[in-house]
Design an enzyme around this catalytic site. Structure first.
Site, mmCIF file in Angstrom:
data_model
loop_
_atom_site.group_PDB
_atom_site.id
_atom_site.type_symbol
_atom_site.label_atom_id
_atom_site.label_comp_id
_atom_site.label_asym_id
_atom_site.label_seq_id
_atom_site.Cartn_x
_atom_site.Cartn_y
_atom_site.Cartn_z
ATOM 1 N N HIS A 163 43.436 23.866 -11.043
ATOM 2 C CA HIS A 163 43.113 24.313 -9.740
ATOM 3 C C HIS A 163 41.658 23.142 -9.426
ATOM 4 C CE1 HIS A 163 39.214 26.522 -10.908
ATOM 5 N NE2 HIS A 163 39.943 26.676 -12.290
ATOM 6 N N ASP A 181 35.389 23.361 -15.390
ATOM 7 C CA ASP A 181 36.358 24.539 -14.849
ATOM 8 C C ASP A 181 36.401 24.160 -13.361
ATOM 9 O OD1 ASP A 181 37.719 26.855 -13.871
ATOM 10 O OD2 ASP A 181 35.890 28.160 -13.972
ATOM 11 N N GLU A 215 41.352 29.158 -6.481
ATOM 12 C CA GLU A 215 41.587 30.014 -7.706
ATOM 13 C C GLU A 215 40.392 31.153 -7.922
ATOM 14 O OE1 GLU A 215 41.302 30.619 -12.334
ATOM 15 O OE2 GLU A 215 39.871 30.039 -10.980
ATOM 16 N N GLU A 216 39.386 30.577 -7.602
ATOM 17 C CA GLU A 216 37.963 31.276 -8.003
ATOM 18 C C GLU A 216 37.991 32.465 -7.074
ATOM 19 O OE1 GLU A 216 36.908 30.959 -10.805
ATOM 20 O OE2 GLU A 216 36.683 28.779 -11.202
ATOM 21 N N ASP A 244 43.759 24.882 -17.267
ATOM 22 C CA ASP A 244 42.564 25.126 -16.544
ATOM 23 C C ASP A 244 41.329 25.272 -17.606
ATOM 24 O OD1 ASP A 244 40.416 26.467 -15.365
ATOM 25 O OD2 ASP A 244 41.146 28.232 -14.762
ATOM 26 N N HIS A 320 30.934 28.277 -13.864
ATOM 27 C CA HIS A 320 30.490 28.753 -12.797
ATOM 28 C C HIS A 320 29.131 28.952 -12.559
ATOM 29 C CE1 HIS A 320 34.148 31.773 -13.215
ATOM 30 N NE2 HIS A 320 34.584 30.517 -12.949
HETATM 31 ZN ZN LIG Z 1 39.151 27.734 -13.728
#
Ligand SMILES: [Zn+2]
Ligand SMILES: *[C@@H]1O[C@H](CO)[C@@H](O)[C@H](O)[C@H]1NC(C)=O
Ligand SMILES: *[C@@H]1O[C@H](CO)[C@@H](O)[C@H](O)[C@H]1NC(C)=O
Length: 352
Positions: A163, A181, A215-216, A244, A320
């Site tokens: 992603h 990520d 995706e998030e 991922d 994140h």
């Molecule tokens: Zn991810």
């Protein structure tokens, strides 16, 4: 006056198109669904809850198990061709492209940055060659699909995915380099695509590379794509291998094999591919509901598997946040996943 009117119209259109104008149907587990507004969804993200946004899914899920009936090999058989090919994989392009991807303030799917980063990535993929298309969604960021046509079994498709979006869990407009990520998976499959296409190997089945948007936001891009493929008669999807987070190893390093919401036979083949094409051991672990995009395929009964960067789900505490930076990525480790993806693509597609 005209300019102001123009701006108001554009603003109005932007608001009208925002997927969060209405509540979204959020699935938090196999039997747990709730209509939520954007604020509630953001709260889930802050709390690191995993969820699927299933608002736009109309097809009954787990309805067909369509490709579980399609054969995948039980073990690797093309070592004599794949092993020398692995030497062509290099960290050069992954480094350059990851540097660029992480220099966007963020790659948030529902905003200008996510749109621009997907346009940038589209040009990069197109530059490598092959048949590259955008898959658009109801939000600004597009997914990207690159297809290498197979020969005798062209209607059967093997998918290698990652992603492309990133998120700052405290503030969508905040800094989110998303290096591990999932910038790491994004550039790993890009390198896999480059080596495979330049090899000119004639494959039996077709191979597609997918870079999912959103995706998030609850596996949005992959859900749209998996549904659209599940609705088609052909081509059949044989299996999806999803990358991922592949750049942040634990000590000692191992390839994590996710055993829930994945296909056992595909995971078993994956273990053997890791053994054949890397020097790393594997370690099984569970990832939980809606852990990443492999779950979108699994929900439609399509085989999926996921080789993770380590044997511990929450080992990389940077994700994140602004700390998920380029400097944290271990490219030697990342290249092992290029080997795995190349091995998987060729072993499952088969050589003419
Ligand atoms: Zn991810
Ligand atoms: C390119 O790939 C898309 C699927 O991603 C497919 O629909 C289209 O037919 C392909 N075009 C060519 C020229 O192969
Ligand atoms: C898949 O493997 C898991 C253990 O890893 C097991 O619990 C489960 O029953 C298996 N599922 C199938 C369909 O064989």
């Amino acid at each position: 006056m005209k300019v102001i009117l123009f701006i108001l119209i554009i603003l109005g259109l932007a608001l009208a198109n925002n997927i969060y104008n209405d509540k979204r149907l959020i699935s938090l587990g196999d039997r747990e669904q709730e209509w939520m507004d954007e604020w509630q969804i953001n709260k889930l993200i802050k709390e690191k809850r995993r969820f699927r946004d299933i608002t736009d899914l109309t097809l009954p899920q787990i309805n067909s198990r369509q490709s579980v009936s399609t054969n995948i090999p039980a073990k690797p058989t093309y070592q004599n061709i794949i092993t020398p090919l692995l030497k062509k994989a290099s960290a050069e392009m992954p480094k350059t492209i990851l540097k660029e991807l992480t220099s966007f303030p963020n790659r948030y799917f529902n905003d200008e940055n996510g749109l621009k980063s997907s346009e940038y990535l589209f040009e990069i993929v197109k530059g490598i060659g092959g048949n590259v298309t955008k898959f658009t969604h109801k939000f600004p960021q597009s997914s990207i699909i690159a297809r290498i046509e197979g020969e005798s079994l062209a209607e059967e498709t093997v998918i290698i995915s990652a992603h492309q979006d990133s998120i700052n869990q405290m503030d969508h407009q905040g800094i989110a380099p998303g290096a591990d990520d999932d910038g790491s998976g994004t550039v790993a499959i890009l390198e896999t695509f480059r080596v495979l296409i330049q090899s000119n190997i004639k494959l039996k089945r077709s191979v597609e590379f997918h870079w999912y948007a959103g995706e998030e936001g609850g596996l949005l891009g992959s859900a749209d794509i998996a549904q659209s493929y599940a609705l088609r008669k052909k081509p059949t999807v044989v299996a999806d291998l999803h990358l991922d987070m592949v750049g942040f190893p634990a000590s000692p390093p191992a390839v994590g094999i996710v055993t829930d919401y994945t296909d056992n036979a595909t995971s078993e083949l994956l273990r053997k591919i890791v053994g054949a094409y890397t020097d790393l051991p594997t370690a099984d672990f569970t990832c939980g509901y809606a852990c990443s995009d492999h779950a979108s395929w699994h929900e439609f009964g399509i085989r999926s598997a996921i080789p993770f960067e380590s044997q511990h789900l929450d080992y990389n505490g940077n994700i994140h946040t602004p700390a998920d930076a380029y400097e944290t990525v271990d490219f030697d480790h990342l290249l092992k996943y290029v080997n795995i993806a190349l091995g998987f693509a060729i072993e499952v597609a088969g050589i003419e």
